[in-house]
Scaffold this motif. Structure first.
Motif, short mmCIF file in Angstrom:
data_model
loop_
_atom_site.label_atom_id
_atom_site.label_comp_id
_atom_site.label_asym_id
_atom_site.label_seq_id
_atom_site.Cartn_x
_atom_site.Cartn_y
_atom_site.Cartn_z
N PHE A 11 7.81 -65.56 -108.23
CA PHE A 11 6.77 -64.65 -108.68
C PHE A 11 5.73 -64.40 -107.58
N ARG A 12 5.30 -65.46 -106.90
CA ARG A 12 4.31 -65.30 -105.84
C ARG A 12 4.88 -64.47 -104.70
N LYS A 13 6.13 -64.70 -104.37
CA LYS A 13 6.76 -63.92 -103.29
C LYS A 13 6.80 -62.42 -103.65
N GLU A 14 7.25 -62.12 -104.87
CA GLU A 14 7.34 -60.72 -105.28
C GLU A 14 5.96 -60.10 -105.45
N TRP A 15 5.01 -60.90 -105.90
CA TRP A 15 3.65 -60.39 -106.07
C TRP A 15 3.03 -60.02 -104.72
N CYS A 16 3.23 -60.87 -103.72
CA CYS A 16 2.71 -60.56 -102.38
C CYS A 16 3.37 -59.31 -101.82
N ASP A 17 4.69 -59.17 -102.04
CA ASP A 17 5.39 -57.97 -101.58
C ASP A 17 4.84 -56.73 -102.27
N ALA A 18 4.53 -56.86 -103.56
CA ALA A 18 4.01 -55.71 -104.31
C ALA A 18 2.62 -55.31 -103.81
N LEU A 19 1.79 -56.30 -103.50
CA LEU A 19 0.45 -55.99 -103.01
C LEU A 19 0.48 -55.32 -101.64
N ARG A 20 1.50 -55.63 -100.84
CA ARG A 20 1.61 -55.00 -99.52
C ARG A 20 2.09 -53.56 -99.61
N ASP A 21 2.72 -53.21 -100.71
CA ASP A 21 3.23 -51.85 -100.88
C ASP A 21 2.13 -50.98 -101.48
N LYS A 22 1.24 -50.51 -100.63
CA LYS A 22 0.07 -49.75 -101.09
C LYS A 22 0.47 -48.45 -101.78
N ARG A 23 1.50 -47.80 -101.26
CA ARG A 23 1.90 -46.52 -101.84
C ARG A 23 2.39 -46.70 -103.28
N SER A 24 3.22 -47.70 -103.52
CA SER A 24 3.70 -47.94 -104.87
C SER A 24 2.57 -48.36 -105.81
N LEU A 25 1.59 -49.11 -105.28
CA LEU A 25 0.45 -49.49 -106.10
C LEU A 25 -0.35 -48.26 -106.54
N ARG A 26 -0.54 -47.35 -105.61
CA ARG A 26 -1.26 -46.12 -105.96
C ARG A 26 -0.50 -45.34 -107.02
N MET A 27 0.80 -45.23 -106.85
CA MET A 27 1.60 -44.49 -107.81
C MET A 27 1.61 -45.16 -109.18
N ALA A 28 1.48 -46.50 -109.21
CA ALA A 28 1.48 -47.21 -110.48
C ALA A 28 0.17 -47.05 -111.23
N PHE A 29 -0.95 -47.01 -110.49
CA PHE A 29 -2.26 -46.98 -111.15
C PHE A 29 -2.84 -45.57 -111.29
N LEU A 30 -2.14 -44.56 -110.76
CA LEU A 30 -2.62 -43.19 -110.95
C LEU A 30 -2.33 -42.63 -112.35
N PRO A 31 -1.16 -42.92 -112.96
CA PRO A 31 -0.90 -42.37 -114.30
C PRO A 31 -1.97 -42.66 -115.34
N PRO A 32 -2.50 -43.90 -115.44
CA PRO A 32 -3.56 -44.09 -116.45
C PRO A 32 -4.79 -43.25 -116.18
N VAL A 33 -5.11 -43.02 -114.91
CA VAL A 33 -6.25 -42.16 -114.58
C VAL A 33 -5.95 -40.73 -114.99
N TYR A 34 -4.72 -40.26 -114.71
CA TYR A 34 -4.33 -38.91 -115.10
C TYR A 34 -4.38 -38.76 -116.63
N PHE A 35 -3.81 -39.72 -117.33
CA PHE A 35 -3.75 -39.63 -118.79
C PHE A 35 -5.15 -39.59 -119.39
N ALA A 36 -6.05 -40.46 -118.91
CA ALA A 36 -7.41 -40.47 -119.42
C ALA A 36 -8.12 -39.15 -119.10
N ALA A 37 -7.89 -38.63 -117.89
CA ALA A 37 -8.52 -37.37 -117.50
C ALA A 37 -8.01 -36.21 -118.34
N VAL A 38 -6.71 -36.19 -118.61
CA VAL A 38 -6.13 -35.13 -119.44
C VAL A 38 -6.69 -35.20 -120.86
#
Length: 396
Positions: A11-38
């Protein structure tokens, strides 16, 4: 027995890899912002339309009329109801056709004689039905014309010694028993769909990257030669995707709490009473769905040859929650106790019930876990068995 220490390391290994992937993080956290804005934009747009409609009705409507002198009683009625009658030329029809006038009322000359003799007189309300801007004003004018028509019909019956109630054997009066909270749901019908969809697709990119992505980069082999069991590897990846999905859902809950606190629902005449506690209960209700959805994502992504293929396959999963979502949208009053035994359908129904203030019950939550846990464990065991097959690792 699943080694918890190994699971934590994965879990720690995959979590660190996920935190390094900034582009995927942005794509994951943008939908809730879009949904709330809509959601906020939709409510504000409805408020704007209501205010515009109220402003237009408060001002006197102007009705161009040709032949107003033939039915002066009708003209007096319209003036009394706040409609300003103005004369129109013989070419009133042509002016409406050429869009010089939005609408016009044409009263033929024979209408005066027909009205005087008690016959039915035909008048023409000319308009362009494709012009959406005039529908509010046109509806008000049409309503007043029918009101005058009904009043004159009643007077004619009275003149002949007949009670007007003869032509109305039944008077129908409507009584709306829906609470203010239920009426408030009418302006936020999309919320249950957005919330369930977020639980289902919150970490699609990470699930695809941790399976097909590692297989494509040839980093899966180095993970498989470690002492970690296949179930521990899949479990660590599943926990990482679950943690990201829960964070995405939590962000959506916080944004909605802010929206409910500041959006002026009272301008629509509605009382929307959704507190942060209600939204947190909805969050808890969606956790079993996220648990199941991520296991399903990993089970499908493990068979993809590349990250792009995995995203395509998992993207098709969106249609699974869309089916019950549309069912509940087109049948908003439909609810049966067995809904809670069907993933997505039960969650959709319970989120809607919580938004209208129906209260929280532990039994539906227990039903969600009773269904989700066996399915999740079965999918994770299935995925773990596939993990060390040569066809999965090497694509042969």
């Amino acid at each position: 027995m699943l080694p918890l220490k190994t699971l934590w390391i994965i879990f720690r290994k995959e979590w660190c890899d996920a935190l390094r992937d900034k582009r995927s993080l942005r794509m994951a956290f943008l939908p809730p912002v879009y949904f709330a804005a809509v959601f906020v934009a939709s409510v504000l747009f409805i408020i704007h339309l209501k205010n515009t409609s109220t402003a237009s009705v408060s001002e006197p409507l102007q009705l161009p009329v040709y032949g107003a002198e033939h039915l002066p009683a009708m003209m007096d009625w319209l003036e009394e109801k706040g409609i300003r009658v103005k004369p129109a030329g013989e070419d009133a029809y042509a002016q409406v056709e050429q869009k010089k006038l939005d609408y016009a009322l044409i009263i033929p000359a024979e209408a005066a004689d027909q009205f005087a003799t008690g016959e039915s007189a035909t008048v023409w309300l000319v308009h362009d039905a494709t012009n959406n801007k005039i529908q509010g004003s046109l509806g008000f004018i049409r309503q007043q014309l029918w009101s005058w028509n009904g009043r004159m019909g009643s007077l004619r019956l009275l003149a002949r010694g007949i009670s007007p109630s003869v032509v109305n054997p039944v008077y129908v009066r409507e009584m709306n028993i829906a609470s203010d909270e239920k009426m408030g749901l009418m302006v936020m019908l999309s919320l249950p769909m957005f919330l369930v969809l977020l639980a289902f697709i919150g970490s699609v990119g990470f699930s695809a990257d941790m399976t097909a992505g590692e297989r494509e980069r040839r980093s899966l082999e180095s993970l498989l030669i470690t002492p970690a069991t296949s179930l521990a590897i899949i479990g660590g990846k599943w926990l990482t995707s679950l943690a990201i999905t829960l964070l995405v859902l939590l962000l959506e809950v916080l944004l909605l709490a802010i929206a409910f606190a500041y959006v002026p629902f009272n301008e629509l005449g509605l009382r929307v009473n959704v507190s942060i506690a209600d939204l947190l209960v909805i969050f808890v209700m969606l956790v079993p769905l996220a648990v199941l959805a991520i296991a399903l994502q990993l089970s499908i992504a493990i068979f993809a040859r590349s990250f792009k293929d995995a995203q395509t396959y998992i993207g098709l999963l969106v249609f699974i929650p869309m089916i019950p979502m549309f069912y509940t949208l087109f049948n908003p009053g439909a609810y049966e106790p067995w809904f809670n035994w069907i993933p997505v359908l039960g969650h959709q129904a319970m989120v809607k019930e919580l938004l209208i203030g129906s209260g929280f019950s532990w039994w539906p939550l227990a039903q969600f876990w009773i269904v989700s846990l066996p399915l999740t464990i079965g999918m994770l065991l299935f995925t773990a068995r596939q993990l060390r097959k040569p066809k999965i690792v090497y694509g042969v």
